[in-house]
Write a protein that holds these residues in place. Structure first.
Motif, PDB file in Angstrom:
ATOM      1  N   GLU A  61       0.871  -1.178   0.000  1.00 11.64           N
ATOM      2  CA  GLU A  61       0.000   0.000   0.000  1.00 11.64           C
ATOM      3  C   GLU A  61       0.908   1.227   0.000  1.00 11.64           C
ATOM      4  OE1 GLU A  61      -4.187   0.535   0.180  1.00 11.64           O
ATOM      5  OE2 GLU A  61      -3.172  -1.382   0.480  1.00 11.64           O
ATOM      6  N   ILE A  63       1.432   5.317   0.262  1.00 14.50           N
ATOM      7  CA  ILE A  63       0.866   6.605   0.672  1.00 14.50           C
ATOM      8  C   ILE A  63       1.722   7.718   0.072  1.00 14.50           C
ATOM      9  CG2 ILE A  63       0.502   8.140   2.655  1.00 14.50           C
ATOM     10  CD1 ILE A  63       0.294   5.499   4.362  1.00 14.50           C
ATOM     11  N   TYR A  65       1.907  11.896   0.487  1.00 10.70           N
ATOM     12  CA  TYR A  65       1.398  13.077   1.203  1.00 10.70           C
ATOM     13  C   TYR A  65       2.081  14.296   0.589  1.00 10.70           C
ATOM     14  CZ  TYR A  65       0.212  16.467   4.736  1.00 10.70           C
ATOM     15  OH  TYR A  65      -0.270  17.593   5.361  1.00 10.70           O
ATOM     16  N   VAL A  73      -2.609  13.485 -10.754  1.00 12.97           N
ATOM     17  CA  VAL A  73      -2.552  12.074 -10.343  1.00 12.97           C
ATOM     18  C   VAL A  73      -3.563  11.260 -11.138  1.00 12.97           C
ATOM     19  CG1 VAL A  73      -3.063  10.501  -8.413  1.00 12.97           C
ATOM     20  CG2 VAL A  73      -1.700  12.559  -8.018  1.00 12.97           C
ATOM     21  N   ASP A  75      -5.419   8.194 -10.437  1.00 17.28           N
ATOM     22  CA  ASP A  75      -5.735   7.362  -9.272  1.00 17.28           C
ATOM     23  C   ASP A  75      -6.601   6.200  -9.752  1.00 17.28           C
ATOM     24  OD1 ASP A  75      -6.207   6.551  -6.561  1.00 17.28           O
ATOM     25  OD2 ASP A  75      -8.098   7.676  -6.570  1.00 17.28           O
ATOM     26  N   VAL A  82      -3.822  17.382  -7.428  1.00 13.91           N
ATOM     27  CA  VAL A  82      -3.601  17.405  -5.973  1.00 13.91           C
ATOM     28  C   VAL A  82      -2.630  18.539  -5.633  1.00 13.91           C
ATOM     29  CG1 VAL A  82      -4.054  14.936  -5.620  1.00 13.91           C
ATOM     30  CG2 VAL A  82      -1.714  15.701  -6.094  1.00 13.91           C
ATOM     31  N   ASP A  86      -2.960  17.417   0.462  1.00 12.38           N
ATOM     32  CA  ASP A  86      -3.738  16.291  -0.059  1.00 12.38           C
ATOM     33  C   ASP A  86      -2.905  15.003   0.042  1.00 12.38           C
ATOM     34  OD1 ASP A  86      -5.876  17.962  -0.781  1.00 12.38           O
ATOM     35  OD2 ASP A  86      -5.151  18.223  -2.826  1.00 12.38           O
ATOM     36  N   ALA A  87      -3.590  13.877  -0.012  1.00  6.98           N
ATOM     37  CA  ALA A  87      -2.917  12.583   0.109  1.00  6.98           C
ATOM     38  C   ALA A  87      -3.542  11.572  -0.844  1.00  6.98           C
ATOM     39  CB  ALA A  87      -3.005  12.073   1.547  1.00  6.98           C
ATOM     40  N   VAL A  88      -2.755  10.561  -1.185  1.00  3.18           N
ATOM     41  CA  VAL A  88      -3.197   9.489  -2.081  1.00  3.18           C
ATOM     42  C   VAL A  88      -2.800   8.172  -1.415  1.00  3.18           C
ATOM     43  CG1 VAL A  88      -3.009   8.543  -4.428  1.00  3.18           C
ATOM     44  CG2 VAL A  88      -2.608  10.990  -4.061  1.00  3.18           C
ATOM     45  N   ILE A  89      -3.685   7.176  -1.456  1.00  2.00           N
ATOM     46  CA  ILE A  89      -3.310   5.843  -1.000  1.00  2.00           C
ATOM     47  C   ILE A  89      -3.681   4.859  -2.108  1.00  2.00           C
ATOM     48  CG2 ILE A  89      -5.439   5.418   0.331  1.00  2.00           C
ATOM     49  CD1 ILE A  89      -3.567   3.918   2.396  1.00  2.00           C
ATOM     50  N   GLY A  91      -3.230   0.679  -3.339  1.00  3.12           N
ATOM     51  CA  GLY A  91      -2.775  -0.672  -3.020  1.00  3.12           C
ATOM     52  C   GLY A  91      -3.799  -1.690  -3.447  1.00  3.12           C
TER      53      GLY A  91
ATOM     54  N   MET B   1      -7.023   5.934  -3.789  1.00  4.22           N
ATOM     55  CA  MET B   1      -7.983   6.862  -3.200  1.00  4.22           C
ATOM     56  C   MET B   1      -7.295   8.187  -2.899  1.00  4.22           C
ATOM     57  SD  MET B   1     -10.160   6.484   0.346  1.00  4.22           S
ATOM     58  CE  MET B   1      -8.763   6.802   1.412  1.00  4.22           C
ATOM     59  N   LYS B   3      -7.402  11.664  -0.790  1.00  9.48           N
ATOM     60  CA  LYS B   3      -8.001  12.271   0.407  1.00  9.48           C
ATOM     61  C   LYS B   3      -7.603  13.743   0.406  1.00  9.48           C
ATOM     62  CE  LYS B   3      -9.496  10.303   3.909  1.00  9.48           C
ATOM     63  NZ  LYS B   3      -9.225  10.333   5.349  1.00  9.48           N
ATOM     64  N   ARG B   4      -8.608  14.615   0.382  1.00 10.63           N
ATOM     65  CA  ARG B   4      -8.351  16.053   0.399  1.00 10.63           C
ATOM     66  C   ARG B   4      -8.119  16.518   1.831  1.00 10.63           C
ATOM     67  NH1 ARG B   4      -7.160  17.087  -4.794  1.00 10.63           N
ATOM     68  NH2 ARG B   4      -8.674  16.042  -6.126  1.00 10.63           N
ATOM     69  N   PHE B  29      -4.917   9.557   6.938  1.00 11.28           N
ATOM     70  CA  PHE B  29      -5.730   8.356   6.721  1.00 11.28           C
ATOM     71  C   PHE B  29      -6.056   7.744   8.079  1.00 11.28           C
ATOM     72  CE2 PHE B  29      -3.377   8.541   2.632  1.00 11.28           C
ATOM     73  CZ  PHE B  29      -4.474   8.661   1.792  1.00 11.28           C
TER      74      PHE B  29
END
Lengths: 115, 115
Positions: A61, A63, A65, A73, A75, A82, A86-89, A91, B1, B3-4, B29
């Motif tokens: 997975e 992450i 940030y 991105v 996704d 972004v 903001d963050a993206v995960i 996996g 995913m 996340k804002r 997260f």
């Protein structure tokens, strides 16, 4: 353990995962310092126009940030912009790519958690 | 995913782990979004004079990555100052504390990897 920025290993990857230009990875901790629970913990810097190409994460997975700059991105099929905070995960077999857009470098922290 | 930042949950902890003042945790997260591989992924903001008190990490490994500001860290008995770009890893029964020092808030990313 304290790790100073000056003691972190810098790696430049060209056409990373099939992307454009070059990407700088500053390895905050190496895999062996993460006790096998993660395989990457890095500050990633991408100059405008450079990118990390689309790739899957299976059995792990990742992450992202975003610390500064802007990114486009992909996704897992959805393209979105972004920015800082903001963050993206990604996996469980999903894919992502990221391209730096705008005038300043995209700087983000990346951690890959192992299953 | 994706996340804002606006969708991340903010938590204020008073006297966190026996420390001084208050500490803000912005949960990037939640644990259930981390698939059980980590129990915290947060941006932590500590105002000057506030702190997270000394505590152990058993069965897990915590990473701090300093984004801005300065901190005084007790790294398992050794007190040292950290600044932007520095990192701390604490686990396997070791202890740490962190106090914001100087004029600006200490901002860091924290990830707790589970064994």
């Amino acid at each position: 353990m304290i790790k100073r920025e000056k003691d972190m290993i810098k790696e430049i990857k060209e056409q990373m995962r099939g992307g454009e230009g070059s990407v700088e990875l500053l390895h905050i901790f190496k895999q062996e310092e993460l006790r096998g629970k993660a395989r990457l913990c890095a500050k990633i810097t991408i100059n405008p126009g450079s990118s990390i190409g689309l790739h899957e994460h299976v059995g792990e997975e990742e992450i992202f940030y975003i610390i500064s700059g802007k990114g486009s991105v992909n996704d897992n099929g959805t393209i979105t912009e972004v920015g800082p905070g903001d963050a993206v995960i990604t996996g469980n077999g999903a894919s992502h790519s990221v391209e730096a857009v705008g005038d300043e470098p995209l700087v983000m922290m990346a951690v890959i958690l192992l299953y």
